[in-house]
Design an enzyme around this catalytic site. Sequence first.
Site, mmCIF file in Angstrom:
data_model
loop_
_atom_site.group_PDB
_atom_site.id
_atom_site.type_symbol
_atom_site.label_atom_id
_atom_site.label_comp_id
_atom_site.label_asym_id
_atom_site.label_seq_id
_atom_site.Cartn_x
_atom_site.Cartn_y
_atom_site.Cartn_z
ATOM 1 N N GLU A 170 50.781 31.257 42.880
ATOM 2 C CA GLU A 170 50.401 30.318 41.801
ATOM 3 C C GLU A 170 49.988 28.963 42.371
ATOM 4 O OE1 GLU A 170 50.330 31.646 38.884
ATOM 5 O OE2 GLU A 170 52.065 32.935 38.537
ATOM 6 N N GLY A 226 44.591 40.536 41.969
ATOM 7 C CA GLY A 226 45.562 41.111 42.901
ATOM 8 C C GLY A 226 46.104 40.117 43.916
ATOM 9 N N CYS A 274 31.976 37.431 35.687
ATOM 10 C CA CYS A 274 31.033 36.793 36.612
ATOM 11 C C CYS A 274 30.518 35.507 35.973
ATOM 12 C CB CYS A 274 29.878 37.730 36.948
ATOM 13 S SG CYS A 274 28.724 37.961 35.586
ATOM 14 N N CYS A 278 30.424 43.746 33.779
ATOM 15 C CA CYS A 278 29.005 44.082 33.986
ATOM 16 C C CYS A 278 28.747 44.624 35.395
ATOM 17 C CB CYS A 278 28.141 42.852 33.727
ATOM 18 S SG CYS A 278 28.231 41.614 35.035
ATOM 19 N N SER A 294 40.824 33.355 43.919
ATOM 20 C CA SER A 294 40.140 34.411 43.167
ATOM 21 C C SER A 294 40.123 34.043 41.698
ATOM 22 C CB SER A 294 40.885 35.735 43.337
ATOM 23 O OG SER A 294 42.113 35.669 42.649
ATOM 24 N N ALA A 295 39.497 34.913 40.902
ATOM 25 C CA ALA A 295 39.634 34.858 39.452
ATOM 26 C C ALA A 295 41.005 35.457 39.105
ATOM 27 C CB ALA A 295 38.510 35.650 38.792
ATOM 28 N N MET A 296 41.338 35.463 37.827
ATOM 29 C CA MET A 296 42.624 36.021 37.427
ATOM 30 C C MET A 296 42.621 37.538 37.576
ATOM 31 S SD MET A 296 43.676 33.619 34.238
ATOM 32 C CE MET A 296 45.413 34.019 34.326
HETATM 33 ZN ZN LIG Z 1 29.369 39.808 34.325
#
Ligand SMILES: [Zn+2]
Length: 185
Positions: free
Chosen positions: A89, A14, A181, A148, A9-11
């Site tokens: 991690e 969860g 995004c 966004c 995932s992104a940071m």
């Molecule tokens: Zn965005």
Amino acid sequence: MAKLYFYYSAMNAGKSTSLLQSDYNYRERGMETLLFTASFDDRYGVGNITSRIGLQAEAIIYDEEFDFLEYVETYLMESSRVNCLLVDEAHFLTKEHVQQLSDICDYLDIPVLAYGIRTDFRGELFSGSRYLLAWADKLSEIKTVCHCGRKASMNLRIDKNGAVVSEGEQVHIGHDYVSVCRQSF
Ligand SMILES: [Zn+2]
């Protein structure tokens, strides 16, 4: 046949919460788990996996020299069984680490669940994520949302004045990150 799973995932999506929930599910069914986390200062030899919603568990710390296969084989000499490995991690894993985790699946028949960030603040893959994306049996994205409203998949590095940082070392303590995004990135 045990499988190697990579949850990416992104940071701040969860990941640790998801890891601790999976750990709980295993333990609730009477199974034995081993938890691992990365550390750049292994002062105590014991680490913690902490989620932002307050869950926490002790974990074994790994560094570059750590050998997962050797650790689990030694552990199994004194302990009856391990039903699952959970690695937090996981973006910090080396190629050798991911090879060891693959061997734990393939030769010890123990499933491995690895959780990590896919790309760094430049949009480049982390080493652990590179080999997990290449070799894992199952890939699963943990989703979070950009400001966004789109799905956040990238990480912006922000300095203390709130400005975007686009150059520097892959790992740098003291910066904040915002998951966004691709378009906002
Ligand atoms: Zn965005």
